[in-house]
Design an enzyme around this catalytic site. Structure first.
Site, mmCIF file in Angstrom:
data_model
loop_
_atom_site.group_PDB
_atom_site.id
_atom_site.type_symbol
_atom_site.label_atom_id
_atom_site.label_comp_id
_atom_site.label_asym_id
_atom_site.label_seq_id
_atom_site.Cartn_x
_atom_site.Cartn_y
_atom_site.Cartn_z
ATOM 1 N N ARG A 179 16.851 -39.522 -73.515
ATOM 2 C CA ARG A 179 16.271 -40.994 -73.466
ATOM 3 C C ARG A 179 17.357 -41.998 -73.832
ATOM 4 O O ARG A 179 17.888 -42.077 -74.742
ATOM 5 C CB ARG A 179 14.938 -41.368 -74.323
ATOM 6 N N HIS A 213 18.552 -41.638 -64.208
ATOM 7 C CA HIS A 213 17.131 -40.786 -64.566
ATOM 8 C C HIS A 213 16.787 -39.683 -63.676
ATOM 9 O O HIS A 213 15.785 -39.699 -63.380
ATOM 10 C CB HIS A 213 16.173 -41.556 -65.137
HETATM 11 P P1 NDP Z 1 11.213 -29.713 -76.786
HETATM 12 O O1 NDP Z 1 10.212 -30.250 -77.609
HETATM 13 O O2 NDP Z 1 11.098 -28.348 -76.291
HETATM 14 O O3 NDP Z 1 12.658 -29.656 -77.729
HETATM 15 C C1 NDP Z 1 12.940 -30.645 -78.446
HETATM 16 C C2 NDP Z 1 14.058 -30.188 -79.493
HETATM 17 O O4 NDP Z 1 14.340 -31.301 -80.330
HETATM 18 C C3 NDP Z 1 13.697 -28.967 -80.510
HETATM 19 O O5 NDP Z 1 14.573 -28.099 -80.794
HETATM 20 C C4 NDP Z 1 13.375 -29.849 -81.796
HETATM 21 O O6 NDP Z 1 13.725 -28.905 -82.952
HETATM 22 C C5 NDP Z 1 14.642 -30.846 -81.595
HETATM 23 N N1 NDP Z 1 14.404 -31.991 -82.500
HETATM 24 C C6 NDP Z 1 13.351 -32.921 -82.539
HETATM 25 N N2 NDP Z 1 13.196 -33.869 -83.388
HETATM 26 C C7 NDP Z 1 14.218 -33.631 -84.245
HETATM 27 C C8 NDP Z 1 14.847 -34.187 -85.127
HETATM 28 N N3 NDP Z 1 14.163 -35.138 -85.917
HETATM 29 N N4 NDP Z 1 16.021 -33.654 -85.537
HETATM 30 C C9 NDP Z 1 16.701 -32.507 -85.377
HETATM 31 N N5 NDP Z 1 16.154 -31.882 -83.863
HETATM 32 C C10 NDP Z 1 14.960 -32.381 -83.534
HETATM 33 O O7 NDP Z 1 11.756 -30.540 -75.705
HETATM 34 P P2 NDP Z 1 12.422 -30.365 -74.157
HETATM 35 O O8 NDP Z 1 13.535 -29.320 -74.470
HETATM 36 O O9 NDP Z 1 11.351 -29.822 -73.414
HETATM 37 O O10 NDP Z 1 12.792 -31.733 -73.746
HETATM 38 C C11 NDP Z 1 13.530 -32.442 -74.533
HETATM 39 C C12 NDP Z 1 13.787 -34.086 -73.968
HETATM 40 O O11 NDP Z 1 14.720 -34.117 -72.809
HETATM 41 C C13 NDP Z 1 12.439 -34.688 -73.683
HETATM 42 O O12 NDP Z 1 11.793 -35.095 -74.669
HETATM 43 C C14 NDP Z 1 12.950 -35.748 -72.622
HETATM 44 O O13 NDP Z 1 12.951 -36.971 -73.640
HETATM 45 C C15 NDP Z 1 14.240 -35.396 -72.180
HETATM 46 N N6 NDP Z 1 14.099 -35.093 -70.681
HETATM 47 C C16 NDP Z 1 14.941 -35.914 -69.839
HETATM 48 C C17 NDP Z 1 14.952 -35.640 -68.429
HETATM 49 C C18 NDP Z 1 15.903 -36.252 -67.684
HETATM 50 O O14 NDP Z 1 15.682 -36.090 -66.442
HETATM 51 N N7 NDP Z 1 16.769 -37.199 -67.969
HETATM 52 C C19 NDP Z 1 14.016 -34.779 -67.725
HETATM 53 C C20 NDP Z 1 13.095 -33.849 -68.804
HETATM 54 C C21 NDP Z 1 13.144 -34.178 -70.207
HETATM 55 P P3 NDP Z 1 12.642 -27.951 -83.407
HETATM 56 O O15 NDP Z 1 12.992 -26.919 -82.292
HETATM 57 O O16 NDP Z 1 13.224 -27.464 -84.871
HETATM 58 O O17 NDP Z 1 11.284 -28.426 -83.312
HETATM 59 C C1 OXD Z 2 10.798 -35.857 -68.101
HETATM 60 C C2 OXD Z 2 11.580 -36.957 -67.559
HETATM 61 O O1 OXD Z 2 10.504 -36.264 -69.508
HETATM 62 O O2 OXD Z 2 11.524 -36.813 -66.158
HETATM 63 O O3 OXD Z 2 10.433 -35.013 -67.757
HETATM 64 O O4 OXD Z 2 12.164 -37.625 -68.226
#
Ligand code: NDP
Ligand code: OXD
Length: 311
Positions: A226, A274
């Site tokens: 993001r 994006h």
């Molecule tokens: P998940 O919820 O599966 O994973 C999130 C990860 O971030 C986990 O490993 C979590 O740790 C870690 N995390 C969260 N907060 C913290 C923190 N404060 N400190 C350290 N680590 C942290 O999410 P996804 O992998 O499914 O997706 C991640 C993001 O990707 C989405 O939220 C979205 O914003 C972005 N995205 C972007 C897209 C694009 O097209 N650009 C498409 C899809 C998604 P823990 O494992 O310990 O909980």
């Molecule tokens: C998502 C994205 O969060 O498309 O899936 O950014």
């Protein structure tokens, strides 16, 4: 359960309508603004609805994000009303993100941005010596659904991969870090940093001058999560001093990126609009309806968002 669907026009209702009907013929899915009696709506499938839209749905019990992220939802408002939030985990989406991250890491690894600049100046200048895959340290912020899959793919490709998460992890072939100290430690040993975190109060602005200062001079960054994770002025400063050598940004603070924004013309920034991993209606519809079915049956849903953590 009667389900409302809300997405901005540019997300295209047509493919979604078809995909949901194909996934489940009997589903009572109503596309905003044609919701019929809004007091009957108990579930909503949503991308970027204004907060006020939820006020009109008094019986709402569950909201399913149309994507992996939930930062587009008014999380505080939904939490206060006791409305559950589910998010999307779809192997198709994960595969797209793995492709994107591998492609961008390879671009950086192979000096492609530098060769594009050279081409613009008609310069034929090999950048030597090359760096072996195993000597290129790629670190991922976030080891969740997307981060862990990208880490595994990059490691399989031969890169030296690390990852950072909130809770401790042990993943074969990946160096795992957590917590504030772990972040600094990982940053010190990072040539290419990829952000795949959810946007929460804790992660907003995490890619900032402080983090860049801990990275080796000339490190590179990819933000596929993001725009809010990046302090944009800090990136511009770090690119100016050479502390950061290249940035690939799929997301920005304001989207679409305003025409006058300095990122557009910056020689060391590559932008994509994006699109790193776009939700595919053909695969996501059945997953979303399956999650809502489980919720309606009172069963646990793996992709339920923890309201306290915000992801
Ligand atoms: P998940 O919820 O599966 O994973 C999130 C990860 O971030 C986990 O490993 C979590 O740790 C870690 N995390 C969260 N907060 C913290 C923190 N404060 N400190 C350290 N680590 C942290 O999410 P996804 O992998 O499914 O997706 C991640 C993001 O990707 C989405 O939220 C979205 O914003 C972005 N995205 C972007 C897209 C694009 O097209 N650009 C498409 C899809 C998604 P823990 O494992 O310990 O909980
Ligand atoms: C998502 C994205 O969060 O498309 O899936 O950014």
């Amino acid at each position: 359960m009667i389900i409302a669907f809300y997405a901005p026009e540019n997300r295209g209702f047509g493919p979604w309508r078809q995909a949901f009907l194909a996934a489940c013929e009997g589903v009572d899915l109503r596309f905003a603004p044609n919701l019929g009696d809004p007091t009957l709506i108990e579930a909503a499938i949503v991308w970027a609805a204004p907060a006020a839209w939820f006020d009109g749905l008094p019986a709402l019990r569950v909201v399913h994000s149309l994507g992996a992220g939930v930062d587009h939802l008014p999380m505080g408002l939904l939490r206060d009303r006791g409305i559950a939030v589910l998010r999307l985990a779809d192997p198709d989406l994960t595969g797209a993100m793995v492709d994107y991250c591998l492609a961008q890491v390879l671009r950086l690894h192979l000096n492609d941005p530098a060769y594009r600049r050279q081409q613009a100046e008609r310069l034929w200048h090999p950048i030597l010596p090359g760096v072996a895959h195993c000597d290129r340290r790629v670190s991922i912020l976030g080891l969740g659904t997307l981060g862990a899959a990208c880490a595994a793919r990059l490691a399989a490709h031969g890169f030296s991969v690390s990852g950072w998460s909130r809770t401790a992890k042990s993943i074969a072939g990946i160096r795992c870090f957590q917590g504030a100290d772990g972040l600094v430690q990982m940053a010190r040993e990072t040539d290419i940093l990829i952000c795949l975190l959810p946007l929460t109060d804790e992660t907003r602005g995490i890619m900032n001058a402080d983090l860049f200062a801990h990275m080796p001079q000339g490190a590179m960054v990819v933000n596929a999560a993001r725009g809010g994770h990046l302090v944009e002025d800090d990136l511009l400063t770090a690119l100016g001093t050479g502390q950061i050598a290249e940035a690939i940004l799929d997301v920005t603070g304001i989207e679409p990126l305003p025409e006058a924004h300095p990122f557009w013309a910056h020689p060391r920034i590559s932008l994509t609009p994006h699109v790193a991993a776009i939700t595919n209606p053909a695969t996501a519809a059945a997953i979303i309806l399956g999650n809502l079915d489980r919720f309606a049956a009172g069963l646990p849903v793996a992709q339920a968002v923890d309201p306290a953590r915000g992801y």
